[in-house]
Design an enzyme around this catalytic site. Structure first.
Site, PDB file in Angstrom:
ATOM      1  N   LYS A   1     -22.633   7.409  -6.240  1.00  0.00           N
ATOM      2  CA  LYS A   1     -22.396   9.047  -6.702  1.00  0.00           C
ATOM      3  C   LYS A   1     -22.057   8.664  -7.573  1.00  0.00           C
ATOM      4  O   LYS A   1     -21.786   9.408  -8.703  1.00  0.00           O
ATOM      5  CB  LYS A   1     -21.050   9.638  -5.472  1.00  0.00           C
ATOM      6  CG  LYS A   1     -19.607   7.712  -6.044  1.00  0.00           C
ATOM      7  CD  LYS A   1     -18.854   7.911  -5.022  1.00  0.00           C
ATOM      8  CE  LYS A   1     -17.253   7.514  -5.069  1.00  0.00           C
ATOM      9  NZ  LYS A   1     -16.223   7.342  -4.353  1.00  0.00           N
TER      10      LYS A   1
ATOM     11  N   TYR B   1       1.130  -1.087   0.006  1.00  0.00           N
ATOM     12  CA  TYR B   1      -0.183   0.240   0.148  1.00  0.00           C
ATOM     13  C   TYR B   1       0.678   1.081  -0.061  1.00  0.00           C
ATOM     14  O   TYR B   1       1.955   1.149   0.888  1.00  0.00           O
ATOM     15  CB  TYR B   1      -0.826   0.041   1.382  1.00  0.00           C
ATOM     16  CG  TYR B   1      -2.046  -1.033   1.304  1.00  0.00           C
ATOM     17  CD1 TYR B   1      -2.288  -1.666   0.748  1.00  0.00           C
ATOM     18  CD2 TYR B   1      -3.227  -1.008   2.127  1.00  0.00           C
ATOM     19  CE1 TYR B   1      -3.822  -2.527  -0.045  1.00  0.00           C
ATOM     20  CE2 TYR B   1      -4.103  -2.233   2.263  1.00  0.00           C
ATOM     21  CZ  TYR B   1      -4.224  -2.567   1.192  1.00  0.00           C
ATOM     22  OH  TYR B   1      -5.147  -3.699   1.346  1.00  0.00           O
TER      23      TYR B   1
ATOM     24  N   THR C   1     -22.227   3.912  -2.962  1.00  0.00           N
ATOM     25  CA  THR C   1     -22.315   5.205  -2.748  1.00  0.00           C
ATOM     26  C   THR C   1     -23.553   5.503  -3.053  1.00  0.00           C
ATOM     27  O   THR C   1     -23.753   7.076  -2.866  1.00  0.00           O
ATOM     28  CB  THR C   1     -21.697   6.073  -1.760  1.00  0.00           C
ATOM     29  OG1 THR C   1     -20.696   6.869  -3.004  1.00  0.00           O
ATOM     30  CG2 THR C   1     -20.176   5.307  -1.254  1.00  0.00           C
TER      31      THR C   1
END
Length: 338
Positions: free
Chosen positions: A228, A53, A226
């Site tokens: 969006k 990461y 979500t």
């Protein structure tokens, strides 16, 4: 924050886990600290990271997330935090992991290299849950599990888990552990959401019968749930908008998460959520938590505001009526992510 036991381990973890995969890329260090502080204040004691990461994996910022988390961890009592990280397996042609010059594997050599780096960056002596990030079915599970067993005997890890593993791989690893009296995988961290329910086909049964806990990641399907992306204008700066311009791997991922079927499913799920007075974010996180084989659902956030919305699902239990309506959407549009 409610707690659940992780597999057959001695660890009891918060039923929401704070994911960190964007810390150091789309989320800077200052905001990451604010997110981590808010998660801690909300009662989250379980945090997940990885040596590769932040995402998307790039050589220019690989390891940065563990470094950021290690700095934050110094501000909290170590015994109060359950820390999970991962060793990168091979990219399987999907991409070349930008560490160890792309020559990652789950043999003893690479696991040793990975753990030493993670311990140093995180500033700890022991990692609570050490996970293999991708399976390596070409390396004998004997060697992988022997390496993890040695790390446990040396006190460098407490327990082991896997991620992105298959039913074959999980059962093969457990058989190997039983046969040779080695460390076992007590958890599996796989993609699982209302838009991606493939885990229910086979792996859920393995978890139930073998006492392995699922740690679902991407309960919002990369933010798609979500709602969006359902507007007429793509949200500026959103992950899959960026990914469409960032190379073949990212474009392929975007097309999997963002397509006609996922958007149609999301539209119906948003309607269900609104009907019952919650956001689709809350609906999706609550749905993820509400499985008997799930120990902790991993949420992510680029801002504190995003985290706050997910935290609203902490005490939400979906009724049988809501679950039935969700199931009808899943039956109507089957496997929207493929």
């Amino acid at each position: 924050m409610k707690k659940r036991r992780l597999g057959k381990t001695g660890m009891v973890v918060s039923e929401i886990c704070m994911g960190t995969m964007t810390f150091g890329s789309s989320c800077n260090e200052d905001e990451a600290f604010r997110i981590l502080d808010r998660a801690y204040d909300a009662g989250i004691d379980f945090y997940d990271t990885a040596e590769i990461y932040p995402v998307p994996p790039q050589k220019s910022w690989v390891h940065r997330t563990e470094e950021i988390f290690g700095k934050w961890l110094k501000t909290k009592p170590r015994d109060g935090i359950i820390l999970a990280t991962k060793v990168a397996g091979p990219g399987h042609g999907w991409f070349s992991p930008p560490l160890r010059e792309g020559k990652t594997a789950l043999d003893k050599y690479h696991i040793r290299r990975a753990i030493e780096g993670s311990l140093q960056r995180l500033g700890v002596e022991t990692i609570d849950l050490y996970q293999t990030h991708w399976p390596d079915h070409d390396v004998s599970y004997d060697e992988t599990m022997e390496a993890l067993t040695e790390l446990k005997e040396e006190g460098k890890i407490r327990y082991a888990g896997c991620s992105n593993e298959t039913s074959f791989g999980l059962m093969k690893s457990l058989w190997t552990s039983d046969k040779y009296n080695l460390v076992r995988y007590d958890s599996i961290q796989n993609n699982f959401s209302i838009l991606n329910r493939r885990f229910e086909d086979e792996l859920a049964q393995v978890c139930r019968k073998e006492g392995v806990s699922l740690l679902p990641y991407s309960p919002l399907a990369g933010g798609v749930l979500t709602g969006k992306y359902n507007g007429s204008v793509p949200p500026e700066g959103a992950r899959f908008v960026r990914y469409m311009a960032e190379g073949e791997r990212q474009r392929r991922m975007s097309n999997r998460f963002l397509n006609e079927n996922t958007l149609a499913s999301t539209a119906e799920l948003v309607t269900i959520a609104e009907k019952y007075g919650m956001s689709s974010t809350v609906l999706s996180v609550a749905w993820s938590k509400q499985h008997d084989y799930v120990a902790s659902t991993i949420i992510g956030a680029n801002t504190v505001a995003q985290l706050e919305e997910s935290l609203k699902a902490t005490d939400v239990i979906l009724s049988d009526e809501i679950l039935s309506e969700i199931n009808l959407v899943s039956k109507k549009i089957q496997y929207p992510m493929g």
